[in-house]
Write a protein that holds these residues in place. Structure first.
Motif, PDB file in Angstrom:
ATOM      1  N   GLN A   8       0.833  -1.200   0.000  1.00  0.00           N
ATOM      2  CA  GLN A   8       0.000   0.000   0.000  1.00  0.00           C
ATOM      3  C   GLN A   8       0.875   1.260   0.000  1.00  0.00           C
ATOM      4  O   GLN A   8       0.571   2.232  -0.692  1.00  0.00           O
ATOM      5  CB  GLN A   8      -0.934   0.000   1.204  1.00  0.00           C
ATOM      6  N   LEU A   9       1.957   1.218   0.771  1.00  0.00           N
ATOM      7  CA  LEU A   9       2.877   2.355   0.800  1.00  0.00           C
ATOM      8  C   LEU A   9       3.537   2.537  -0.561  1.00  0.00           C
ATOM      9  O   LEU A   9       3.643   3.664  -1.056  1.00  0.00           O
ATOM     10  CB  LEU A   9       3.935   2.156   1.893  1.00  0.00           C
ATOM     11  N   LEU A  10       3.965   1.465  -1.177  1.00  0.00           N
ATOM     12  CA  LEU A  10       4.579   1.555  -2.503  1.00  0.00           C
ATOM     13  C   LEU A  10       3.603   2.117  -3.529  1.00  0.00           C
ATOM     14  O   LEU A  10       3.996   2.888  -4.420  1.00  0.00           O
ATOM     15  CB  LEU A  10       5.101   0.188  -2.944  1.00  0.00           C
ATOM     16  N   GLN A  11       2.315   1.796  -3.402  1.00  0.00           N
ATOM     17  CA  GLN A  11       1.302   2.359  -4.300  1.00  0.00           C
ATOM     18  C   GLN A  11       1.148   3.865  -4.081  1.00  0.00           C
ATOM     19  O   GLN A  11       0.929   4.622  -5.026  1.00  0.00           O
ATOM     20  CB  GLN A  11      -0.045   1.667  -4.090  1.00  0.00           C
ATOM     21  N   SER A  12       1.272   4.306  -2.834  1.00  0.00           N
ATOM     22  CA  SER A  12       1.179   5.738  -2.525  1.00  0.00           C
ATOM     23  C   SER A  12       2.404   6.493  -3.031  1.00  0.00           C
ATOM     24  O   SER A  12       2.312   7.646  -3.439  1.00  0.00           O
ATOM     25  CB  SER A  12       1.051   5.958  -1.021  1.00  0.00           C
ATOM     26  N   VAL A  13       3.548   5.837  -2.995  1.00  0.00           N
ATOM     27  CA  VAL A  13       4.808   6.462  -3.414  1.00  0.00           C
ATOM     28  C   VAL A  13       4.921   6.549  -4.928  1.00  0.00           C
ATOM     29  O   VAL A  13       5.443   7.531  -5.471  1.00  0.00           O
ATOM     30  CB  VAL A  13       6.016   5.683  -2.834  1.00  0.00           C
ATOM     31  N   ALA A  14       4.435   5.547  -5.639  1.00  0.00           N
ATOM     32  CA  ALA A  14       4.631   5.422  -7.091  1.00  0.00           C
ATOM     33  C   ALA A  14       4.344   6.703  -7.881  1.00  0.00           C
ATOM     34  O   ALA A  14       5.164   7.106  -8.715  1.00  0.00           O
ATOM     35  CB  ALA A  14       3.823   4.251  -7.630  1.00  0.00           C
ATOM     36  N   PRO A  15       3.225   7.388  -7.676  1.00  0.00           N
ATOM     37  CA  PRO A  15       2.958   8.591  -8.475  1.00  0.00           C
ATOM     38  C   PRO A  15       3.926   9.749  -8.179  1.00  0.00           C
ATOM     39  O   PRO A  15       4.012  10.694  -8.959  1.00  0.00           O
ATOM     40  CB  PRO A  15       1.535   8.996  -8.100  1.00  0.00           C
ATOM     41  N   LEU A  16       4.644   9.682  -7.077  1.00  0.00           N
ATOM     42  CA  LEU A  16       5.538  10.775  -6.678  1.00  0.00           C
ATOM     43  C   LEU A  16       6.964  10.595  -7.184  1.00  0.00           C
ATOM     44  O   LEU A  16       7.788  11.494  -7.032  1.00  0.00           O
ATOM     45  CB  LEU A  16       5.556  10.888  -5.149  1.00  0.00           C
ATOM     46  N   LEU A  17       7.260   9.447  -7.742  1.00  0.00           N
ATOM     47  CA  LEU A  17       8.615   9.148  -8.186  1.00  0.00           C
ATOM     48  C   LEU A  17       8.903   9.781  -9.545  1.00  0.00           C
ATOM     49  O   LEU A  17       8.043   9.836 -10.411  1.00  0.00           O
ATOM     50  CB  LEU A  17       8.832   7.636  -8.276  1.00  0.00           C
ATOM     51  N   THR A  18      10.143  10.238  -9.711  1.00  0.00           N
ATOM     52  CA  THR A  18      10.579  10.747 -11.002  1.00  0.00           C
ATOM     53  C   THR A  18      11.073   9.572 -11.835  1.00  0.00           C
ATOM     54  O   THR A  18      11.269   8.469 -11.320  1.00  0.00           O
ATOM     55  CB  THR A  18      11.699  11.794 -10.827  1.00  0.00           C
ATOM     56  N   GLU A  19      11.295   9.811 -13.093  1.00  0.00           N
ATOM     57  CA  GLU A  19      11.723   8.739 -13.986  1.00  0.00           C
ATOM     58  C   GLU A  19      13.042   8.127 -13.514  1.00  0.00           C
ATOM     59  O   GLU A  19      14.003   8.838 -13.232  1.00  0.00           O
ATOM     60  CB  GLU A  19      11.895   9.273 -15.401  1.00  0.00           C
ATOM     61  N   GLY A  20      13.048   6.812 -13.367  1.00  0.00           N
ATOM     62  CA  GLY A  20      14.247   6.091 -12.949  1.00  0.00           C
ATOM     63  C   GLY A  20      14.444   6.012 -11.444  1.00  0.00           C
ATOM     64  O   GLY A  20      15.323   5.298 -10.971  1.00  0.00           O
ATOM     65  N   GLU A  21      13.653   6.726 -10.666  1.00  0.00           N
ATOM     66  CA  GLU A  21      13.778   6.705  -9.206  1.00  0.00           C
ATOM     67  C   GLU A  21      13.199   5.403  -8.659  1.00  0.00           C
ATOM     68  O   GLU A  21      12.152   4.948  -9.097  1.00  0.00           O
ATOM     69  CB  GLU A  21      13.037   7.907  -8.616  1.00  0.00           C
ATOM     70  N   GLN A  22      13.896   4.809  -7.675  1.00  0.00           N
ATOM     71  CA  GLN A  22      13.457   3.540  -7.121  1.00  0.00           C
ATOM     72  C   GLN A  22      13.414   3.589  -5.599  1.00  0.00           C
ATOM     73  O   GLN A  22      14.262   4.212  -4.966  1.00  0.00           O
ATOM     74  CB  GLN A  22      14.386   2.421  -7.557  1.00  0.00           C
ATOM     75  N   VAL A  23      12.435   2.892  -5.021  1.00  0.00           N
ATOM     76  CA  VAL A  23      12.294   2.791  -3.572  1.00  0.00           C
ATOM     77  C   VAL A  23      13.288   1.747  -3.071  1.00  0.00           C
ATOM     78  O   VAL A  23      13.350   0.638  -3.588  1.00  0.00           O
ATOM     79  CB  VAL A  23      10.859   2.406  -3.174  1.00  0.00           C
ATOM     80  N   GLU A  24      14.065   2.114  -2.049  1.00  0.00           N
ATOM     81  CA  GLU A  24      15.064   1.213  -1.473  1.00  0.00           C
ATOM     82  C   GLU A  24      14.671   0.674  -0.112  1.00  0.00           C
ATOM     83  O   GLU A  24      15.151  -0.367   0.312  1.00  0.00           O
ATOM     84  CB  GLU A  24      16.408   1.941  -1.331  1.00  0.00           C
TER      85      GLU A  24
END
Length: 146
Positions: A8-24
């Motif tokens: 659920q957190l990853l779904q909330s983060v996804a729209p805020l990421l820039t191109e190529g940015e990844q959650v670690e």
């Protein structure tokens, strides 16, 4: 944090990421601090107003954390559903550093203080006993302040 909440957190983060940015890294922590004076005043006020039938405590705010390769994001965790809420704070990763981990109240949890270059005041993070490993992992991924 369980796998469902992480997704659920990853779904909330996804729209805020820039191109190529990844959650670690993702976790849940209490953010901020509450003075002893405020805790005592709140307990006393609630005790008086309820004639001693209710006990109240004041605690730092729980937040979901998501560390990407470019930023550290904080989401509201105090929602009625338990799902990650709105974005509350975003800190640039390259300007953020963490103090070494220390034992929290009664040695049960761990805490650190995040600082952002150019800011005078730090942000205190407290990880509960079940989140100690996550706290250590976060600090190992950030620059360390002396």
């Amino acid at each position: 944090m369980n796998n469902r909440r992480r997704q659920q957190l990853l779904q909330s983060v996804a729209p805020l990421l820039t191109e190529g940015e990844q959650v670690e890294f993702t976790s849940l922590a209490k953010v901020g601090s509450v003075s002893v004076k405020r805790r005592v005043l709140t307990s006393a006020l609630v005790g008086v107003l309820s004639a001693g039938t209710v006990i109240a405590t004041v605690q730092p705010r729980p937040m979901y954390l998501a560390l990407t390769d470019r930023q550290l994001l904080f989401f509201d965790a105090k929602t009625t559903t338990g799902r990650p809420g709105e974005l509350l704070l975003a800190m640039p990763r390259e300007l953020t550093s963490a103090a070494p981990m220390q034992k929290a109240l009664l040695g049960l949890g761990l805490q650190t203080v995040l600082t952002v270059q150019g800011q005078e005041k730090g942000l205190k993070l407290t990880f509960p006993p079940a989140g100690k490993a996550a706290g250590r992992d976060l600090v190992s991924r950030l620059a360390v302040t002396a």
